[in-house]
Motif scaffolding. Structure first.
Motif, PDB file in Angstrom:
ATOM      1  N   ALA A  13      -5.006   6.925   3.074  1.00 32.44           N
ATOM      2  CA  ALA A  13      -3.907   6.254   3.775  1.00 32.44           C
ATOM      3  C   ALA A  13      -4.205   6.134   5.270  1.00 32.44           C
ATOM      4  O   ALA A  13      -3.905   5.106   5.890  1.00 32.44           O
ATOM      5  CB  ALA A  13      -2.606   7.029   3.556  1.00 32.44           C
ATOM      6  N   GLU A  14      -4.792   7.192   5.843  1.00 31.60           N
ATOM      7  CA  GLU A  14      -5.131   7.137   7.270  1.00 31.60           C
ATOM      8  C   GLU A  14      -6.188   6.075   7.535  1.00 31.60           C
ATOM      9  O   GLU A  14      -6.106   5.339   8.533  1.00 31.60           O
ATOM     10  CB  GLU A  14      -5.628   8.506   7.735  1.00 31.60           C
ATOM     11  N   GLU A  51       0.827  -1.208   0.000  1.00 27.40           N
ATOM     12  CA  GLU A  51       0.000   0.000   0.000  1.00 27.40           C
ATOM     13  C   GLU A  51       0.860   1.257   0.000  1.00 27.40           C
ATOM     14  O   GLU A  51       0.553   2.235  -0.701  1.00 27.40           O
ATOM     15  CB  GLU A  51      -0.913  -0.015   1.232  1.00 27.40           C
ATOM     16  N   GLN A  52       1.957   1.234   0.761  1.00 27.64           N
ATOM     17  CA  GLN A  52       2.860   2.389   0.787  1.00 27.64           C
ATOM     18  C   GLN A  52       3.507   2.606  -0.577  1.00 27.64           C
ATOM     19  O   GLN A  52       3.638   3.743  -1.038  1.00 27.64           O
ATOM     20  CB  GLN A  52       3.925   2.192   1.856  1.00 27.64           C
ATOM     21  N   GLN A  53       3.911   1.505  -1.220  1.00 23.88           N
ATOM     22  CA  GLN A  53       4.515   1.611  -2.547  1.00 23.88           C
ATOM     23  C   GLN A  53       3.503   2.143  -3.552  1.00 23.88           C
ATOM     24  O   GLN A  53       3.828   2.977  -4.416  1.00 23.88           O
ATOM     25  CB  GLN A  53       5.033   0.234  -2.998  1.00 23.88           C
ATOM     26  N   ILE A  87      -7.406  13.727  -0.058  1.00 28.24           N
ATOM     27  CA  ILE A  87      -8.103  12.458  -0.314  1.00 28.24           C
ATOM     28  C   ILE A  87      -7.140  11.292  -0.159  1.00 28.24           C
ATOM     29  O   ILE A  87      -7.457  10.278   0.489  1.00 28.24           O
ATOM     30  CB  ILE A  87      -8.719  12.469  -1.734  1.00 28.24           C
ATOM     31  N   LEU A  88      -5.936  11.448  -0.725  1.00 28.96           N
ATOM     32  CA  LEU A  88      -4.938  10.397  -0.610  1.00 28.96           C
ATOM     33  C   LEU A  88      -4.500  10.229   0.841  1.00 28.96           C
ATOM     34  O   LEU A  88      -4.306   9.104   1.319  1.00 28.96           O
ATOM     35  CB  LEU A  88      -3.742  10.721  -1.497  1.00 28.96           C
ATOM     36  N   LYS A 125      -5.729   2.809   9.825  1.00 30.56           N
ATOM     37  CA  LYS A 125      -6.669   2.464  10.888  1.00 30.56           C
ATOM     38  C   LYS A 125      -7.216   1.061  10.694  1.00 30.56           C
ATOM     39  O   LYS A 125      -7.399   0.307  11.666  1.00 30.56           O
ATOM     40  CB  LYS A 125      -7.809   3.479  10.922  1.00 30.56           C
ATOM     41  N   GLN A 126      -7.467   0.690   9.442  1.00 35.21           N
ATOM     42  CA  GLN A 126      -7.947  -0.663   9.158  1.00 35.21           C
ATOM     43  C   GLN A 126      -6.887  -1.694   9.524  1.00 35.21           C
ATOM     44  O   GLN A 126      -7.207  -2.744  10.100  1.00 35.21           O
ATOM     45  CB  GLN A 126      -8.319  -0.786   7.675  1.00 35.21           C
ATOM     46  N   ILE A 127      -5.625  -1.379   9.199  1.00 37.49           N
ATOM     47  CA  ILE A 127      -4.541  -2.296   9.549  1.00 37.49           C
ATOM     48  C   ILE A 127      -4.439  -2.444  11.065  1.00 37.49           C
ATOM     49  O   ILE A 127      -4.295  -3.556  11.597  1.00 37.49           O
ATOM     50  CB  ILE A 127      -3.200  -1.793   8.965  1.00 37.49           C
TER      51      ILE A 127
END
Length: 388
Positions: free
Chosen positions: A249-250, A29-31, A244-245, A254-256
């Protein structure tokens, strides 16, 4: 290895695999986010450059259109102030310019005007020698200069007749148009590029270098403005946020975190369940078997699970073993009693004075007392097996 150790090892391996999976997902996801930011930065850089060129084009058109004009050629010669007021001064606002300087062919200042009410720019800010250096390569120059802490964009063009479409004739004069990059202009540029713009002198870039680098979910684009020597004068820094991005990501983080917390909770529940319902019952059964103590299994035997049934079988086994032990002891007691009785009667049989004997149905002697030898010449072994 004990079952409890195996259970702990299994839970540890599962937790490790799960954490590695979460880490790989987060890296992916970070990539993905970095790729999106890189793509958006490339797009932002192009759009920012185009926006600056769009604003620059007004001044360029002003300089080129007003210099390929017979009336401008005549103005350099006559310096008609009425014509200048109607055609030059009035045109400043039309082309969003702020100042104009007109020179004779020998670079003598013929006329200047500005709508900023600044006496400091009545004279052209660059000396004649520097202008000559500028024109060594090209009459159409574009550069930036600072005057009284204000940034000016300047364009130049040679003044030539209208018929000179290719602009090859000797210049009848020179035209310089300028525009100030003030707060109003910066605001328009910010609105056009949807970004926050900062102007930095080259001497200040290192001092506040943190402001010219990309922050989290912020794209920083830098454009360089050159002075008349073709050296860096100002860096225009455009910073654009992508809420939005950032929000995406936040939410993902939070889901992680939620998934990680939920997974830890599941692992704890599973661990508690395995220890309570598998490891502890096995430990109780093992202790009961090791100590030969079925009393330890009584409570577990009440359970309706498989361990309860196994405990019931173990308790039944102990009962059967206890019964078998009692039977063996009873048999040993009976055997000992029989042996004692047999010994007692054997002694009586061997010492009886009369002759005692037994025969089968055919009259064959099966046993006879040793006293037979006293009353006959036969021994018991000679008599047994013969008919009476």
């Amino acid at each position: 290895m004990k079952v409890q150790s195996k259970v702990v090892l299994l839970i540890t391996i599962v937790a490790f695999i799960f954490l590695v999976a979460l880490y790989l997902i987060q890296l992916t996801e970070q990539q993905k986010t970095q790729d999106i930011l890189a793509e958006r930065k490339l797009e932002k850089s192009k759009s920012f450059r185009q926006a600056i060129q769009l604003f620059e084009s007004n001044l360029e058109v002003f300089a080129k259109d007003y210099t390929q004009w017979d009336e401008m050629v005549d103005f350099v010669r006559t310096r008609d102030s009425i014509w200048a007021d109607e055609n030059i001064d009035y045109s400043l606002n039309t082309y969003q310019a702020n100042a104009v300087w007109i020179f004779k062919p020998d670079l003598t200042l013929q006329y200047s005007v500005n709508n900023l009410s600044l006496s400091s720019i009545d004279l052209f800010p660059i000396e004649k020698e520097k202008i000559e250096k500028l024109f060594n390569d090209n009459f159409f120059c574009h550069f930036y200069i600072q005057i009284d802490s204000m940034l000016f964009e300047i364009r130049s063009a040679p003044i030539q007749p209208s018929s000179d479409l290719k602009r090859t004739t000797k210049p009848a004069g020179f035209f310089f148009a300028a525009r100030v990059w003030d707060k109003n202009f910066i605001s328009k540029l910010e609105l056009q590029t949807s970004s926050q713009i900062t102007l930095l002198n080259t001497s200040n870039v290192k001092k506040i270098g943190g402001n010219v680098t990309d922050k989290d979910y912020t794209i920083t684009v830098v454009e360089t403005l050159l002075d008349w020597k073709d050296e860096t004068l100002i860096k225009v820094i455009s910073q654009s946020d992508f809420p939005i991005l950032k929000t995406s990501a936040e939410v993902f983080n939070k889901q992680i975190i939620s998934l990680l917390a939920f997974s830890i909770l599941v692992l704890l529940v599973v661990s508690f369940f395995l220890i309570k319902n598998v490891s502890n019952p096995l430990k109780i059964m093992a202790k009961g078997l090791e100590e030969y103590n079925p009393v330890l299994l009584v409570d577990l035997a009440k359970d309706q699970s498989e361990f309860g049934k196994i405990s019931q079988l173990i308790i039944q086994f102990f009962k059967q073993k206890e019964q078998l032990t009692d039977e063996i002891q009873n048999r040993k007691f009976i055997e000992n009693s029989l042996l004692k009785s047999e010994e007692k009667y054997r002694k009586i049989f061997e010492n009886v004075q009369d002759i005692f004997y037994q025969t089968d149905l055919n009259g064959v002697i099966t046993s006879i007392s040793p006293s037979i030898h006293r009353y006959s010449e036969y021994t018991p072994d000679e008599v047994i097996g013969r008919k009476i």
